[in-house]
Write a protein that holds these residues in place. Structure first.
Motif, short mmCIF file in Angstrom:
data_model
loop_
_atom_site.label_atom_id
_atom_site.label_comp_id
_atom_site.label_asym_id
_atom_site.label_seq_id
_atom_site.Cartn_x
_atom_site.Cartn_y
_atom_site.Cartn_z
N UNK A 1 3.26 20.24 1.80
CA UNK A 1 2.91 20.00 3.20
C UNK A 1 2.78 18.51 3.46
N UNK A 2 2.30 17.76 2.46
CA UNK A 2 2.26 16.31 2.59
C UNK A 2 3.64 15.70 2.64
N UNK A 3 4.62 16.36 2.03
CA UNK A 3 6.01 15.93 2.16
C UNK A 3 6.51 16.12 3.58
N UNK A 4 6.12 17.24 4.19
CA UNK A 4 6.46 17.44 5.60
C UNK A 4 5.83 16.35 6.46
N UNK B 1 0.82 -1.21 0.00
CA UNK B 1 0.00 0.00 0.00
C UNK B 1 0.86 1.26 0.00
N UNK B 2 0.45 2.21 -0.84
CA UNK B 2 1.05 3.53 -0.87
C UNK B 2 0.08 4.49 -0.20
N UNK B 3 0.48 5.03 0.94
CA UNK B 3 -0.31 6.03 1.65
C UNK B 3 0.14 7.41 1.16
N UNK B 4 -0.77 8.12 0.48
CA UNK B 4 -0.41 9.42 -0.08
C UNK B 4 -1.08 10.54 0.71
N UNK B 5 -0.25 11.47 1.21
CA UNK B 5 -0.72 12.58 2.04
C UNK B 5 -0.69 13.85 1.20
N UNK B 6 -1.86 14.46 1.04
CA UNK B 6 -1.94 15.62 0.15
C UNK B 6 -1.27 16.85 0.73
#
Length: 279
Positions: free
Chosen positions: A147-150, A68-73
């Motif tokens: 911000x999802x990278x943070x 699973x890839x959890x992607x945070x916007x």
């Protein structure tokens, strides 16, 4: 740096201009709608009872549990949602990978500490309940943009897993895009009118200043034409992390670099699939 120089370095929406920014946002929405149209999944699951926030599960199949890839916007913690952030789901599904996209409560309605807690809670949900939804809890890769990278960096950091009953290596690999890893400069730019950080809180919320714990494999991605602040942060975070590579993606800007995840032939998508397969 002066306040004016910091604004130039971190105000990527102004750098893009209103026409290009609106075009990028339309692509996020259109590509996400197309990606999940008819795709098997479980949208709208409440993952955190305290906040009531929900996540979508996409691209599960009948062939056993999927990594699973959890992607945070992104959206500087104040904008966007899971509904416009699943543009990679169909491509990953075709490669045997499921996608989980969580919402989080946007600032200024909550603090940045609470946003971090919610994102970590979404990862905990995948680990605890993933099997019920076709997800492999032992193969979680986390990524996010801006911000999802943070927030990806805060999931990579150590120390939060044990209090939630999670193994230290619950995040098996990570791919932050255009991340913010040292928040101290943001105390002096426009976004701080919403997140309201002082230097002490900014440092405590900075992945580059936190103990790493388990150093998962990572690709630290950033666009060639990104804001100079984001380029600088990625270049500094990669050696600090010490367990990944820096990928500067040519001919991309802050907003379209992550859309390459929808193209299985792109270097970005191949890098993500490499991380997944290494788990």
């Amino acid at each position: 740096m002066s306040d004016e120089e910091l604004d130039v370095a971190y105000n990527v929406r102004r750098k893009a201009g209103p026409e290009l920014f609106d075009r990028h946002m339309a692509r996020y929405k259109d590509m996400s709608e197309h990606a999940v149209d008819g795709l098997p999944g479980h949208p709208g699951i409440v993952y955190d009872e305290a906040s009531g926030e929900r996540l979508d599960v996409w691209g599960v199949g009948g062939d056993g549990l999927r990594p699973v890839f959890v992607f945070v916007h992104g959206g500087y913690w104040v904008a966007l949602s899971r509904g416009v952030s699943s543009f990679m789901a169909r491509t990953l599904h075709e490669q045997g990978v499921a996608t989980v996209v969580p919402d989080y409560t946007l600032a200024p309605a909550v603090t940045l500490e609470e946003i971090v807690r919610q994102v970590r809670a979404s990862i905990a949900w995948v680990h605890r309940h993933g099997r019920e939804h076709g997800l492999d809890p032992g193969r979680i890769v986390v990524g996010g943009s801006s911000a999802g990278g943070h927030l990806t960096g805060m999931a990579m950091a150590g120390g939060w897993q044990a209090p939630l009953g999670l193994p230290e290596d619950v995040v098996k690999a990570a791919m932050p895009f255009s991340g913010l890893f040292d928040l101290r400069p943001l105390t002096r730019v426009y976004v701080n009118q919403w997140v309201k950080l002082d230097l002490e809180r900014a440092a405590a919320l900075s992945p580059a200043l936190l103990p790493a714990g388990y150093r998962c494999p990572a690709v630290i991605a950033v666009a060639e034409h990104d804001g100079t602040g984001f380029l600088r942060q990625s270049r500094r975070f990669q050696p600090h992390w010490g367990a990944g590579e820096l990928m500067v993606v040519p001919d991309r800007d802050h907003f379209d670099v992550v859309l390459d995840l929808a193209d299985p032939e792109s270097a970005v998508c191949r890098a993500l699939l490499g991380l997944v397969r290494a788990t």
